[in-house]
Structure formats: structure tokens, C-alpha cells
Scaffold this active site. Structure first.
Site, PDB file in Angstrom:
ATOM      1  N   HIS B 172       1.107  -1.242  -0.031  1.00 36.22           N
ATOM      2  CA  HIS B 172      -0.074  -0.003  -0.048  1.00 36.22           C
ATOM      3  C   HIS B 172       0.852   1.175  -0.089  1.00 36.22           C
ATOM      4  CE1 HIS B 172      -3.508   2.491   1.548  1.00 36.22           C
ATOM      5  NE2 HIS B 172      -2.611   3.240   1.914  1.00 36.22           N
ATOM      6  N   GLU B 173       1.802   1.238   0.848  1.00 36.84           N
ATOM      7  CA  GLU B 173       2.675   2.306   0.938  1.00 36.84           C
ATOM      8  C   GLU B 173       3.407   2.671  -0.308  1.00 36.84           C
ATOM      9  OE1 GLU B 173       2.076   4.545   3.194  1.00 36.84           O
ATOM     10  OE2 GLU B 173       0.974   3.367   4.425  1.00 36.84           O
ATOM     11  N   HIS B 176       1.549   4.327  -3.173  1.00 33.42           N
ATOM     12  CA  HIS B 176       1.300   5.505  -2.965  1.00 33.42           C
ATOM     13  C   HIS B 176       2.463   6.560  -3.641  1.00 33.42           C
ATOM     14  CE1 HIS B 176      -2.059   6.361  -0.571  1.00 33.42           C
ATOM     15  NE2 HIS B 176      -1.430   5.874   0.500  1.00 33.42           N
ATOM     16  N   TYR B 187      -4.584  14.278  -2.946  1.00 35.51           N
ATOM     17  CA  TYR B 187      -5.042  13.534  -1.567  1.00 35.51           C
ATOM     18  C   TYR B 187      -6.182  14.308  -0.933  1.00 35.51           C
ATOM     19  CZ  TYR B 187      -3.845   9.746   1.812  1.00 35.51           C
ATOM     20  OH  TYR B 187      -4.081   8.704   2.390  1.00 35.51           O
ATOM     21  N   GLU B 196      -5.995   6.380  -2.465  1.00 39.20           N
ATOM     22  CA  GLU B 196      -6.211   5.266  -1.430  1.00 39.20           C
ATOM     23  C   GLU B 196      -6.451   4.012  -1.829  1.00 39.20           C
ATOM     24  OE1 GLU B 196      -5.433   4.563   1.883  1.00 39.20           O
ATOM     25  OE2 GLU B 196      -4.292   6.336   1.683  1.00 39.20           O
ATOM     26  N   ASP B 269     -10.012  13.390   7.798  1.00 34.72           N
ATOM     27  CA  ASP B 269      -9.377  12.664   6.946  1.00 34.72           C
ATOM     28  C   ASP B 269      -9.466  13.003   5.312  1.00 34.72           C
ATOM     29  OD1 ASP B 269      -8.026  10.015   6.165  1.00 34.72           O
ATOM     30  OD2 ASP B 269     -10.219   9.084   5.834  1.00 34.72           O
ATOM     31  N   HIS B 274      -9.877   7.481   3.367  1.00 37.57           N
ATOM     32  CA  HIS B 274      -9.758   6.061   3.891  1.00 37.57           C
ATOM     33  C   HIS B 274     -11.117   5.479   4.119  1.00 37.57           C
ATOM     34  CE1 HIS B 274      -5.925   7.891   4.943  1.00 37.57           C
ATOM     35  NE2 HIS B 274      -5.178   6.668   4.966  1.00 37.57           N
TER      36      HIS B 274
END
Lengths: 105, 381
Positions: B172-173, B176, B187, B196, B269, B274
Site C-alpha cells: 500500500h505504502e 502511494h 489526496y 487510497e 481524513d 480512507h
């Protein structure tokens, strides 16, 4: 400076789970209230810029919103993980824990 | 053997892409002409492959990982603790970050012919043990950063384990990072939720690819293993059933919607990036399970090409649906089972694509799609 109240909110992060707390320092154990006051004094909180998030391109970071009230002023600071000064880490850690404990009750 | 091979079996796409993006004009033209001229291809392929592989080695690196230790402080990147090719250390978080970034590299490189985050061999830097009691992981624009969860609390109060524990979190990271180099999705709000979702999709695919799981076998969870036994929940998100990953007195309930009718409007958020990611996540899950087999092969390919060539910084869910529908036609044909699955997946989350008439034939089919994939033809739109 006599701190009366501190509001804290943490949003975002990988999990996207919001935690928050609203604390009156009089209601906290003396030692904890003292620690918070000292940490805020040490940061010169009233003088911090309101918007400290300068890292929009950092997905999954937390966003912290801290509002401090004294008899004379109220001040809100918004910061992210990387933009938060090293000196603020202990305060954030403490508020995180308090916010989580409060949610449990 | 005189079997006629598909074009991507003769010259690997990463080689073509390398030529098309880094070569001189003459080399680019040669690469494109080679692909176009199927009659001449056989004669040229050996020579082309030889010069391009050599160019590839000089131009870019391969898998290169560096793991740093922040030693519970907040300065990045910290101290180097393990570099590419070095043996495992005694620190499990270090080894998880190392292995996980390697598996992520492998998915992108082996399946999508993408050499690292930037497509050009960028070194994969990860920092573990970031700060004290840090329940999070993030991408800072240049590297991955992982906290240890609630390591500072008594065991009975801990909710989170270390964030390197889940391979899909690592994927996931890093994704990005890929998004940062490709679609550059803003974002915030829907583009942020797509950002996301892309990270969840490829994070899950990294895990599925590593475990060699089919869409039917995969758990489709994000962050499985991250929550301690004190939490009532299995993970942080579920692509299969958004909104069901956890329901806990302390953490609350998983707030993800699985349908547009439950879209959450919030200021928190970054506008619920998310939260609303549950909608495109679920669409991808439906498409992948509809198609069956390994999700990274067809559904993943459609998503990857869309992320790389079609989505823009301000794309919304409807745009993503339209573009994946278009990509499915480019890769697999108009009205193909793949395109139908894409239509169905989005329909089930409340987003209509394609209407009742098939989209105009864009022509070219596989060859044109491959050219776009390798960057040798202009992106559609």
C-alpha cells in the site's frame, strides 16, 4: 500561563480512525495537568503557527488538531507527523493516550 | 519451434518501454517500428533485444532496498540497518520491511514490467521503529515509514501491532509512490479516495501474488494481523465486504461504504479518503472475482494501465469507472468478458459505465494497447 482546557483530535492515518478528547485541566490528576501545562509552555504553544501542515503529499499521515484555552486566549494548531516539531512529540503521545482512554469509557 | 508468439513474448515490454522512454529518437522509432512491422519483426528481434538489454543495464538499477532504524525518534530516515543483499538481522520489523518491499518490487517488475516506484529503478527506502507508540505507516513522498503500534503500552491495552506485520500495508505504502509518479491523484475527496484505493488494490495484489492466491482464495483484507487480540476485528479494511473489518468498543466500527448510496461526506481524513475508498475497492474485488484466477493478471492489469496512463490528478470515481472500462476494451476487446466484468463491478457499487451500447471501437486492440503500455503511443482520453 494558566491553561484551562485542551481539545485534541487526531484524524487520518492508515487506519482512518478518528480519536479525540476534550480535557479540563482541573479534572485531571495534578501530575498529569502539570505535565501538560509544562509541555505547552515549553512549546510556547500560543505563538505556534495555526497551520503547520506543509506536507500535503504525504499519504497516510495523521492530522492533529490541538486547541488550547486559557482565561485570556484560545489558540488552535493543526499539524502532521513530519511537520510536528520534535518538542511536540511527548505532548502528542500523551494526548493520543488520553484520547484513546476516554473513548473506552 | 515455429509457434507465432504474441508480441510481448518476443521483446519484453520493459525493454521496449526502456527504449521508448529513454532511447534517442532513432532508437524510439526503431522500437516502435519493430513492434509495428510484424513481418520484419522476426529478423530484427535478436539485434534489438541485445542492444536494448545492454542499454537497460546501464540506464537503470534493479531491486535495491535500504532499511533504516529511527530508533523510536522522529527524524528520517535514521540509521541504515540492512541493505540490498545483506543477510536478515535479528530485528523482525527490519526483515519484514526488507522482504515486503522486495515482494512489492517483484509484483510491479514481474507482472507490470515496472522497474520500481518511478519506473526507473528508484531505491526503496524504508524506516522502521518510527517514534514511540506510533499506530501508523505512511509514505513521505520519498520513502516508507513504519511505526511499531502500541509497543509502549501494557499488553492488555495494545490495539495495534507493528505496521510491517502486514505485507499489504507495505505494498500500500509503495503504491502511494507509484501514484505520485503516475496519476498524481490529489489526496483529498474522491481523487484522494481513489489514491487510497489504488494503494489497497495493489497492496492486496502484492500479498496475493506472494502467496500465489487466486481471487477466490484471497482474504481481500487490508492490515490483517495488525490488530491485537484485544480488538474485535480481523483487519482495518475489507475489500470483499467494506464496513465489516472491525467493530470494537475502543476503535468503533469500520466506517467504509461499499456503495455510492452510502458515500460519506466528511471534512475529516482529507474528506474521507480512507473511508470512501471502500467503494472503488469493492468494485475491484467484484471484477477480480468475476474474472476468476489470479487477480493481478486481468483486473490488476486493467487497473495498472488505468493508473499509469489514464487517470488524472482530479479524477473522480466516475472517471475511474469510465477509464477502466475503456482500458478493458483496449486490452481485451470491446464487449469482452473482461469489459463486461468491469461494467458489472462498477454497477454493483452504484456507478454506471458504458450504458447499453458498446463504446466506439478504438481500433488497434492489443497492439495499440501494448504500445501505450510501453509508452510508445500517446495515452488515450
Amino acid at each position: 500561563m494558566q491553561i484551562e482546557r485542551i481539545k485534541f483530535e487526531r484524524t487520518g492515518g492508515f487506519a482512518g480512525i478518528r480519536i479525540a478528547t476534550d480535557l479540563k485541566l482541573d479534572d485531571l490528576p495534578d501530575e498529569q495537568a502539570h505535565t501538560i501545562s509544562e509541555l505547552l509552555d515549553d512549546l510556547d504553544f500560543g505563538e505556534l503557527p495555526e497551520q503547520m501542515m506543509n506536507d500535503a503529499n504525504m499519504p497516510d499521515q495523521f492530522t492533529y488538531t490541538i486547541t488550547v484555552e486559557t482565561k485570556k486566549w484560545e489558540h488552535t494548531v493543526i499539524t502532521g507527523d513530519v511537520s510536528a516539531p520534535e518538542k511536540m512529540q511527548e505532548l502528542l503521545q500523551l494526548l493520543n493516550r488520553l484520547a484513546r482512554t476516554q473513548k473506552k469509557q | 519451434m515455429h509457434k507465432r508468439s504474441p508480441i510481448n513474448c518476443i521483446v519484453p515490454p520493459h525493454v521496449l518501454r526502456n527504449i521508448a522512454t529513454h532511447g534517442t529518437d532513432a532508437q524510439k522509432n526503431l522500437a516502435i517500428e519493430t513492434i509495428k512491422g510484424s513481418a520484419q519483426m522476426r529478423g530484427q528481434r535478436q539485434a534489438l533485444a541485445e542492444f536494448s538489454v545492454a542499454a537497460f543495464r546501464v540506464a537503470v538499477g534493479g531491486k535495491e532496498r535500504v532499511i533504516y532504524d529511527a530508533k523510536h525518534g522522529s527524524s528520517l530516515p535514521g540509521t541504515v540497518v540492512r541493505k540490498e543483499g545483506e543477510a536478515p538481522t535479528a530485528d523482525v520489523a527490519v526483515n519484514e520491511a526488507y522482504d515486503g518491499s522486495g515482494y512489492t518490487y517483484d509484483l510491479y517488475n514481474d507482472i507490470y514490467q515496472r522497474n520500481s516506484i518511478d519506473g526507473n529503478g528508484m531505491r526503496l527506502d524504508s524506516t522502521v521503529h518510527y517514534r514511540v507508540g506510533y499506530d501508523n505507516a505512511f509514505w513521505d513522498g520519498e520513502q516508507m515509514v513504519y511505526g511499531d503500534g502500541d509497543e509502549n503500552l501494557p499488553e492488555s491495552e495494545r490495539l495495534f501491532n507493528r505496521f510491517t506485520i502486514a505485507l499489504d500495508v507495505i505494498g500500500h505504502e509503495l503504491t502511494h509512490g507509484v501514484t505520485q509518479y503516475e496519476a498524481k491523484l490529489t489526496y483529498s475527496q474522491q481523487p484522494g479516495a481513489l489514491n487510497e484505493s489504488m494503494s489497497d488494490v495493489f497492496g492486496s495484489l502484492v500479498k496475493q501474488h506472494h502467496l500465489q492466491q487466486t481471487a477466490a482464495d484471497a482474504d481481500w483484507l487490508i492490515g490483517q494481523g495488525l490488530l491485537t487480540q484485544n480488538v474485535k476485528g480481523v483487519a482495518l479494511r475489507s475489500m470483499k465486504a467494506p464496513g465489516t473489518a472491525y467493530d470494537d468498543p475502543v476503535l468503533g466500527k469500520d466506517p467504509q461504504p461499499a456503495h455510492m448510496k452510502d458515500y460519506v461526506n466528511t471534512l475529516n481524513d482529507n474528506g474521507g479518503v480512507h473511508i470512501n475508498s471502500g467503494i472503488p475497492n469493492h468494485a475491484f474485488y467484484i471484477i477480480a472475482t468475476e474474472l476468476g484466477g489470479y487477480a493481478w493478471e486481468k483486473a490488476g492489469q486493467i487497473w495498472y494501465v488505468t493508473l499509469k496512463d489514464k487517470l488524472a490528478a482530479n479524477s473522480k470515481f466516475q472517471d475511474c469507472a469510465n477509464l477502466t472500462y475503456q482500458t478493458a476494451a483496449d486490452l481485451f476487446g470491446v464487449g469482452s468478458l473482461e469489459q463486461q466484468a468491469v461494467q458489472k463491478g462498477w454497477a454493483e457499487v452504484g456507478i454506471t459505465v458504458g450504458g447499453t451500447t458498446p463504446p466506439p471501437d478504438t481500433g488497434g486492440g492489443c497492439l495499440e494497447a501494448l504500445l501505450r503500455l510501453v509508452g510508445a503511443a500517446p495515452a488515450k482520453q
